[in-house]
Write a protein that holds these residues in place. Structure first.
Motif: not given
Length: 270
Positions: A129-144, A210-216, A236-241
């Motif tokens: 990624m560094q060599q190509r000067r482009y990259g995206r890394i999405l680490n799926i964490a959690s509200l937890a 309190m729930w979201m779909s995986a697609e959202e 929005k609910v999770n951000r409020a929590i």
């Protein structure tokens, strides 16, 4: 994310949030490498994505609990001449019950999948990624990872908090290379997760708002990454929590989680 020449690797892609990220990226024109343990599900999803979006889709089944799996996976990517520009570290699960209720080998496998594998994949794929000067890394964490730890699933919140801090440091180190790193933090999401860990009956009693779909979650996660957000809590609910927990004294937040743990974490009989 619209360049059709880009390849994305999604771990834990056989169901739930992982499959949703694969569909979202394919809809945006990405070719996909799908990995998880269940090859039959991966092949089914790959066929769907090829037919619906006209993208290339490769399957590389792997069990990330095996310490040798990442090396084998990266070697396979090299053998197929696939340069990964988008990495979605999604593979994960929960270990139910209290800490001593499970053998250490099960905890060690959990850490391998949720902590070591994402770090190793990022380490192995970042140089390209560094060599190509482009990259995206999405680490799926959690509200937890943002709220106090709960009784039961002892290392789950800890592993997600690690991913958040890891993502922050990685993002700052790689901005100069055109690489964006985001810790995507869902709350309660409709998926197989709660069925697998045995908490479905309990969590189904929680209010539907309190729930979201995986697609959202996937759509928000990709959009947030493109905006350059380093940590994004979905919904929005999770951000409020999260905001409320930050305002509360630590002891009060911990007491709230202590009282409600039984509603979302599998507990041991006393």
């Amino acid at each position: 994310m619209t360049d059709a020449s880009r390849w994305a690797l999604v771990t834990g892609a056989s169901a739930g949030i992982g499959a949703a990220f694969a569909r979202e990226l394919a809809a945006r024109g990405h070719h996909l490498v799908l990995t998880a343990r269940r090859e039959d599900r991966l092949q089914s999803l790959a066929g769907e994505l090829r037919q619906r979006h006209g993208v290339r889709c490769e399957v590389a089944a792997a069990d990330l609990a095996d310490p040798a799996a990442i090396d084998a996976l990266c070697n396979e990517l090299g053998r197929r001449s696939l340069n990964i520009d988008v990495l979605v570290n999604n593979a994960g699960y929960g270990v139910p019950g209290h800490y001593l209720a499970q053998p250490w080998t099960r905890h060690a496998e959990f850490l391998q999948v949720l902590v070591t594998a994402p770090c190793e994949l990022a380490y192995r794929l970042l140089p390209g990624m560094q060599q190509r000067r482009y990259g995206r890394i999405l680490n799926i964490a959690s509200l937890a990872g943002h709220v106090p730890g709960s009784a039961g699933h002892t290392m789950y919140a800890a592993s997600k908090a690690f991913l958040i801090k890891f993502s922050q440091s990685l993002a700052l180190e790689n901005q100069q290379y055109g690489i964006k790193v985001c810790a995507v933090c869902p709350g309660f999401t409709w998926s197989e997760f709660h069925d697998v860990v045995g908490s479905r009956e309990s969590v189904n009693k929680m209010p539907k708002w309190m729930w979201m779909s995986a697609e959202e979650v996937a759509r928000e996660g990709v959009d947030a990454t493109e905006r350059g957000e380093i940590v994004h809590v979905t919904g929005k609910v999770n951000r409020a929590i999260k905001a409320l927990i930050k305002l509360l004294p630590d002891r009060m937040g911990l007491n709230i989680v202590q009282r409600r743990s039984k509603d979302f974490r599998v507990q041991e009989p006393k």
